[in-house]
Design a protein around this motif. Structure first.
Motif, short mmCIF file in Angstrom:
data_model
loop_
_atom_site.label_atom_id
_atom_site.label_comp_id
_atom_site.label_asym_id
_atom_site.label_seq_id
_atom_site.Cartn_x
_atom_site.Cartn_y
_atom_site.Cartn_z
N PHE A 163 10.13 41.42 -12.35
CA PHE A 163 10.32 41.58 -13.79
C PHE A 163 9.80 42.94 -14.25
O PHE A 163 10.42 43.62 -15.08
N GLU A 164 8.65 43.35 -13.72
CA GLU A 164 8.09 44.66 -14.08
C GLU A 164 9.05 45.78 -13.72
O GLU A 164 9.23 46.74 -14.48
N TYR B 292 12.07 46.02 -16.15
CA TYR B 292 11.78 46.55 -17.47
C TYR B 292 11.10 47.92 -17.42
O TYR B 292 10.87 48.53 -18.46
N THR B 293 10.86 48.43 -16.22
CA THR B 293 10.45 49.82 -16.07
C THR B 293 11.68 50.73 -16.10
O THR B 293 11.61 51.88 -16.54
N LYS C 29 15.13 51.99 -17.59
CA LYS C 29 15.77 51.99 -18.91
C LYS C 29 17.02 51.11 -18.90
O LYS C 29 17.75 51.07 -17.93
N GLY C 30 17.26 50.47 -20.03
CA GLY C 30 18.37 49.54 -20.13
C GLY C 30 19.73 50.17 -19.86
O GLY C 30 20.67 49.49 -19.43
#
Length: 286
Positions: free
Chosen positions: A157-158, A161-162, A164-165
């Motif tokens: 998960f980290e 979300y590290t 960029k979308g």
């Protein structure tokens, strides 16, 4: 006395281990260089600062944050030479010439793949798992959620979300793990006791982790010890490969005539490097 029985029947197939798969070249951005020593690409390393609200006759303060750089790739030579018996080429039921060419090309491909993953950047490509300010620095390493010997669910998960979308959801954005890491990840569950790994539901549809496709490579680091890399998530279109010479095979049918052999030389000239570190994030053990 058995004289009318053929001594041996030779089977027209070859016993060998399965080939390792190679992936990076399929997803990377590739360039061909024919008339130059290298490829250079300007890079915007830092944007200017944000403009300031000001008065009509003012220009705001001077900005010195904007900074340009350059990514430079120099194709490096790679070669191998072998000799094959002319008698073997002549009498074998297998097409030895085609077999030799195939195996040499395959060996070049896996040497490239290993370098694209772990190359030092010194007279060879710079690898994804090599910490370098010219490629991916340690600022893109994520250890949160991992132990000293295992990948944790929170680490995945980290990593997501590290990144960029804007990079997520692109066809060239993949997880990259060794099969031993994937065995570990396959058993991980979220807070609702649901497996993070989602198998493809239809034939030809890839498996995913957190909705992102997975590459299973033999050349990803797979030693589970403190501080080592064990995986990566990234947009592989930002790994650039430059070829000055595709894998070319030269046949030496006269040089080794005295020993009744034919020589084969394969050569290539290639370089590669990650050109934008923010497009990648690496999993590192605690």
């Amino acid at each position: 006395g058995g004289y009318i029985v053929t001594p041996q029947q030779f089977i027209t197939s070859l016993i060998r281990a399965v080939d390792d798969q190679v992936f990076i070249r399929q997803l990377a951005t590739k360039f061909a260089v024919e008339k130059a020593e290298s490829v250079g690409a300007p890079s915007l390393d830092s944007d200017p600062g944000d403009p300031e609200w000001t008065a009509e006759i003012k220009t705001g303060s001077e900005d010195n944050a904007m900074e340009f750089g350059k990514r430079e790739l120099h194709p490096h030579p790679l070669a191998r030479r072998i000799k094959v018996s002319n008698k073997l080429i002549r009498v074998s039921v297998l097409n030895i010439d085609a077999l030799v060419r195939d195996r040499l090309a395959y060996k070049v491909a896996i040497v490239h793949e290993r370098a694209f993953m772990n190359g030092s950047g010194a007279n060879q490509p710079l690898g994804l798992f090599t910490t370098s300010d010219k490629g991916i620095s340690n600022s893109r390493d994520v250890s949160t959620g991992n132990t000293t010997t295992a990948i944790g669910a929170d680490n995945l998960f980290e990593m997501v979300y590290t990144l960029k979308g804007q990079y997520l959801g692109r066809a060239s954005t993949k997880w990259l793990f060794h099969r031993l890491a994937l065995k570990m990840i396959r058993k991980l569950k979220d807070g609702n006791n649901q497996y993070l790994w989602q198998p493809g539901l239809t034939q030809g549809q890839p498996d995913t982790i957190l909705g992102i496709g997975v590459i299973n490579s033999e050349y990803v680091p797979s030693t589970f010890t403190t501080g080592l890399y064990v995986g990566l998530l990234g947009d592989f279109s930002f790994y650039w490969i430059v070829d000055a010479l595709d894998a070319a095979i030269q046949v030496l049918d006269q040089l080794y005539a005295e020993s009744n052999q034919t020589g084969y030389i394969i050569r290539s000239e290639t370089d590669g490097m990650p050109v934008l570190e923010e497009a990648f994030v690496r999993s590192k053990l605690a």
